[in-house]
Write an enzyme that holds these catalytic residues in place. Structure first.
Site, PDB file in Angstrom:
ATOM      1  N   SER A   1     -35.158  15.857  30.723  1.00 46.50           N
ATOM      2  CA  SER A   1     -35.835  17.011  31.320  1.00 46.50           C
ATOM      3  C   SER A   1     -36.796  17.635  30.310  1.00 46.50           C
ATOM      4  CB  SER A   1     -34.765  18.037  31.738  1.00 46.50           C
ATOM      5  OG  SER A   1     -35.376  19.248  32.154  1.00 46.50           O
ATOM      6  N   GLY A   2     -37.809  18.320  30.811  1.00 46.16           N
ATOM      7  CA  GLY A   2     -38.669  19.157  29.977  1.00 46.16           C
ATOM      8  C   GLY A   2     -39.257  18.465  28.758  1.00 46.16           C
ATOM      9  N   ILE A   3     -39.070  19.080  27.602  1.00 51.87           N
ATOM     10  CA  ILE A   3     -39.684  18.589  26.362  1.00 51.87           C
ATOM     11  C   ILE A   3     -39.121  17.208  25.982  1.00 51.87           C
ATOM     12  CG2 ILE A   3     -39.922  19.072  23.887  1.00 51.87           C
ATOM     13  CD1 ILE A   3     -39.828  22.108  24.634  1.00 51.87           C
TER      14      ILE A   3
ATOM     15  N   ASP B   1     -21.777  15.093  25.984  1.00 56.54           N
ATOM     16  CA  ASP B   1     -21.911  16.556  25.909  1.00 56.54           C
ATOM     17  C   ASP B   1     -21.917  16.918  24.433  1.00 56.54           C
ATOM     18  OD1 ASP B   1     -21.659  19.275  25.837  1.00 56.54           O
ATOM     19  OD2 ASP B   1     -20.077  19.379  27.355  1.00 56.54           O
TER      20      ASP B   1
ATOM     21  N   TYR C   1     -30.107  33.067  20.010  1.00 60.72           N
ATOM     22  CA  TYR C   1     -31.076  31.966  20.156  1.00 60.72           C
ATOM     23  C   TYR C   1     -32.049  31.961  18.968  1.00 60.72           C
ATOM     24  CZ  TYR C   1     -34.432  28.730  22.166  1.00 60.72           C
ATOM     25  OH  TYR C   1     -35.265  27.645  22.372  1.00 60.72           O
TER      26      TYR C   1
ATOM     27  N   LYS D   1     -32.366  28.990  16.126  1.00 65.10           N
ATOM     28  CA  LYS D   1     -33.619  28.271  15.906  1.00 65.10           C
ATOM     29  C   LYS D   1     -34.170  28.523  14.493  1.00 65.10           C
ATOM     30  CE  LYS D   1     -33.777  26.074  19.821  1.00 65.10           C
ATOM     31  NZ  LYS D   1     -33.548  24.613  19.857  1.00 65.10           N
TER      32      LYS D   1
HETATM   33  N1  LIG Z   1     -38.866  25.674  27.306  1.00 64.17           N
HETATM   34  C1  LIG Z   1     -39.211  26.464  26.319  1.00 64.17           C
HETATM   35  O1  LIG Z   1     -39.908  27.488  26.524  1.00 64.17           O
HETATM   36  C2  LIG Z   1     -38.776  26.149  24.892  1.00 64.17           C
HETATM   37  C3  LIG Z   1     -39.446  26.786  23.846  1.00 64.17           C
HETATM   38  C4  LIG Z   1     -39.096  26.510  22.537  1.00 64.17           C
HETATM   39  C5  LIG Z   1     -38.081  25.596  22.274  1.00 64.17           C
HETATM   40  N2  LIG Z   1     -37.421  24.993  23.311  1.00 64.17           N
HETATM   41  C6  LIG Z   1     -36.344  24.064  22.968  1.00 64.17           C
HETATM   42  O2  LIG Z   1     -36.685  22.781  23.481  1.00 64.17           O
HETATM   43  C7  LIG Z   1     -35.507  22.019  23.697  1.00 64.17           C
HETATM   44  C8  LIG Z   1     -35.551  21.395  25.079  1.00 64.17           C
HETATM   45  O3  LIG Z   1     -35.597  22.417  26.048  1.00 64.17           O
HETATM   46  P1  LIG Z   1     -36.344  22.279  27.454  1.00 64.17           P
HETATM   47  O4  LIG Z   1     -37.208  23.468  27.595  1.00 64.17           O
HETATM   48  O5  LIG Z   1     -36.939  20.936  27.603  1.00 64.17           O
HETATM   49  O6  LIG Z   1     -35.081  22.493  28.443  1.00 64.17           O
HETATM   50  P2  LIG Z   1     -34.578  21.730  29.738  1.00 64.17           P
HETATM   51  O7  LIG Z   1     -35.709  21.339  30.626  1.00 64.17           O
HETATM   52  O8  LIG Z   1     -33.526  22.615  30.321  1.00 64.17           O
HETATM   53  O9  LIG Z   1     -33.891  20.390  29.166  1.00 64.17           O
HETATM   54  C9  LIG Z   1     -32.716  20.433  28.399  1.00 64.17           C
HETATM   55  C10 LIG Z   1     -32.193  19.024  28.145  1.00 64.17           C
HETATM   56  O10 LIG Z   1     -31.073  19.121  27.250  1.00 64.17           O
HETATM   57  C11 LIG Z   1     -29.922  18.484  27.842  1.00 64.17           C
HETATM   58  N3  LIG Z   1     -28.723  19.220  27.441  1.00 64.17           N
HETATM   59  C12 LIG Z   1     -28.462  20.539  27.607  1.00 64.17           C
HETATM   60  N4  LIG Z   1     -27.241  20.837  27.143  1.00 64.17           N
HETATM   61  C13 LIG Z   1     -26.707  19.686  26.643  1.00 64.17           C
HETATM   62  C14 LIG Z   1     -25.463  19.333  26.053  1.00 64.17           C
HETATM   63  N5  LIG Z   1     -24.471  20.227  25.901  1.00 64.17           N
HETATM   64  N6  LIG Z   1     -25.282  18.055  25.659  1.00 64.17           N
HETATM   65  C15 LIG Z   1     -26.234  17.122  25.849  1.00 64.17           C
HETATM   66  N7  LIG Z   1     -27.444  17.382  26.410  1.00 64.17           N
HETATM   67  C16 LIG Z   1     -27.656  18.650  26.826  1.00 64.17           C
HETATM   68  C17 LIG Z   1     -30.189  18.548  29.371  1.00 64.17           C
HETATM   69  O11 LIG Z   1     -29.534  17.514  30.088  1.00 64.17           O
HETATM   70  P3  LIG Z   1     -28.064  17.716  30.786  1.00 64.17           P
HETATM   71  O12 LIG Z   1     -28.082  19.063  31.459  1.00 64.17           O
HETATM   72  O13 LIG Z   1     -27.892  16.555  31.703  1.00 64.17           O
HETATM   73  O14 LIG Z   1     -27.085  17.665  29.653  1.00 64.17           O
HETATM   74  C18 LIG Z   1     -31.705  18.322  29.401  1.00 64.17           C
HETATM   75  O15 LIG Z   1     -31.994  16.939  29.305  1.00 64.17           O
HETATM   76  C19 LIG Z   1     -34.322  22.975  23.475  1.00 64.17           C
HETATM   77  O16 LIG Z   1     -33.785  22.772  22.181  1.00 64.17           O
HETATM   78  C20 LIG Z   1     -34.980  24.350  23.562  1.00 64.17           C
HETATM   79  O17 LIG Z   1     -34.264  25.320  22.825  1.00 64.17           O
HETATM   80  C21 LIG Z   1     -37.745  25.236  24.613  1.00 64.17           C
END
Ligand SMILES: NC(=O)c1ccc[n+]([C@@H]2O[C@H](COP(=O)([O-])OP(=O)(O)OC[C@H]3O[C@@H](n4cnc5c(N)ncnc54)[C@H](OP(=O)(O)O)[C@@H]3O)[C@@H](O)[C@H]2O)c1
Length: 255
Positions: free
Chosen positions: A11-13, A59, A148, A152
């Site tokens: 998902s996402g990034i 997980d 958070y 980070k």
């Molecule tokens: N979106 C933003 O604005 C933003 C900004 C700065 C940094 N980030 C960082 O970017 C990273 C990715 O975030 P995203 O925005 O792409 O979020 P996202 O779309 O919610 O994707 C999160 C991913 O992490 C996996 N995940 C979550 N909890 C997990 C666990 N306990 N064990 C294994 N996998 C897990 C999820 O898959 P499952 O649910 O299937 O496990 C999913 O593939 C994170 O570290 C976040 O803090 C995000």
């Protein structure tokens, strides 16, 4: 073919990393909790890019499951050339809430797992004399918005320290600090985004392309987009009291 292991690659990034790495010909190992979604993502990547994609459901909040992923990173018969420590989620629970479990879970997934997987990858890559590690931090790490931000900030300092420890070994470490990105992140954490101005949203594919270019040149910190580099320059040079005041305003607009 080089192999990349991406946590949260469904998902996402993380999914943007998986697509771009597959597009350049890397084989992949995808890690996340949802097994069906992992299989579906892998099938799509194999069909679109013709690369090998392995799925490793885990997980990363669970110690034994983290150790299984670490063992995959240290398996010398199937070397991993790039680790993207990306899995994570938003936490906007108050630090004074009676139940500390959400904060502890955040530390398990975004600190402990990153530490264990980074150490495993670092050892294996140092042994082979090459490799790269990306730890997904956040611009929130420069602010003071709850656990958070603290988690980070840890990811930033940890990445710089790991980069120092691996200097001269052929292994690079990059902390990626994105600003706001439209993914499932905010909805999953129940964070209101209506007050975030449109120009502050980043595109996941564009930021991953910038990050991979930074990794290729061995940059230790990657802050995608000119606007966020300028903003973070200001934040890093502003008095901490001003950063705390801005953090308070931002936090209250999200609750
Ligand atoms: N979106 C933003 O604005 C933003 C900004 C700065 C940094 N980030 C960082 O970017 C990273 C990715 O975030 P995203 O925005 O792409 O979020 P996202 O779309 O919610 O994707 C999160 C991913 O992490 C996996 N995940 C979550 N909890 C997990 C666990 N306990 N064990 C294994 N996998 C897990 C999820 O898959 P499952 O649910 O299937 O496990 C999913 O593939 C994170 O570290 C976040 O803090 C995000």
């Amino acid at each position: 073919m080089p192999t990349a292991l991406v946590t949260g690659g469904t998902s996402g990034i993380g999914a943007a990393f998986a697509r771009q790495l597959a597009a350049r010909g890397d084989d992949l190992v995808l890690v996340a909790r949802d097994g069906e979604r992992l299989e579906a993502s892998a099938a799509e990547l194999r069909a679109t890019y013709g690369v090998a994609v392995e799925v490793l459901p885990a997980d990363l909040g669970d110690r034994d499951q983290v150790l299984r992923v670490a063992a995959r990173l240290e398996d010398s018969s199937r070397p991993v050339d790039l680790l993207v420590n990306n899995a994570g989620f938003g936490v906007h629970h108050r630090l004074t809430d009676p139940d500390p479990a959400p904060h502890e879970h955040a530390i398990d997934v975004m600190v402990t797992a990153v530490l264990v997987l980074g150490g495993a990858a670092g050892r294996a890559m140092r042994e082979r004399g090459h490799g790269a590690i990306v730890n997904v931090a956040s611009t929130a790490g420069y602010m003071a918005m709850g656990s958070y931000s603290a988690v980070k900030a840890w990811a930033m300092t940890y990445s710089e320290s790991l980069a120092n420890e691996l200097t001269g070994t052929g292994v690079t470490v990059t902390a990626l600090a994105p600003g706001w990105v439209r993914t499932e992140f905010h909805q999953r954490a129940d964070i209101r985004t209506s007050s975030i101005p449109a120009p502050l949203w980043l595109d996941a594919d564009a930021l991953v392309a910038e990050c991979l270019a930074d990794v290729a040149r061995g940059a230790v910190v990657s802050i995608p987009s000119r606007r966020y580099r300028a903003l973070m320059f200001a934040v890093r040079h502003a008095p901490r009291s001003a950063v705390r005041a801005a953090s308070r305003r931002l936090s209250s607009s999200r609750h």
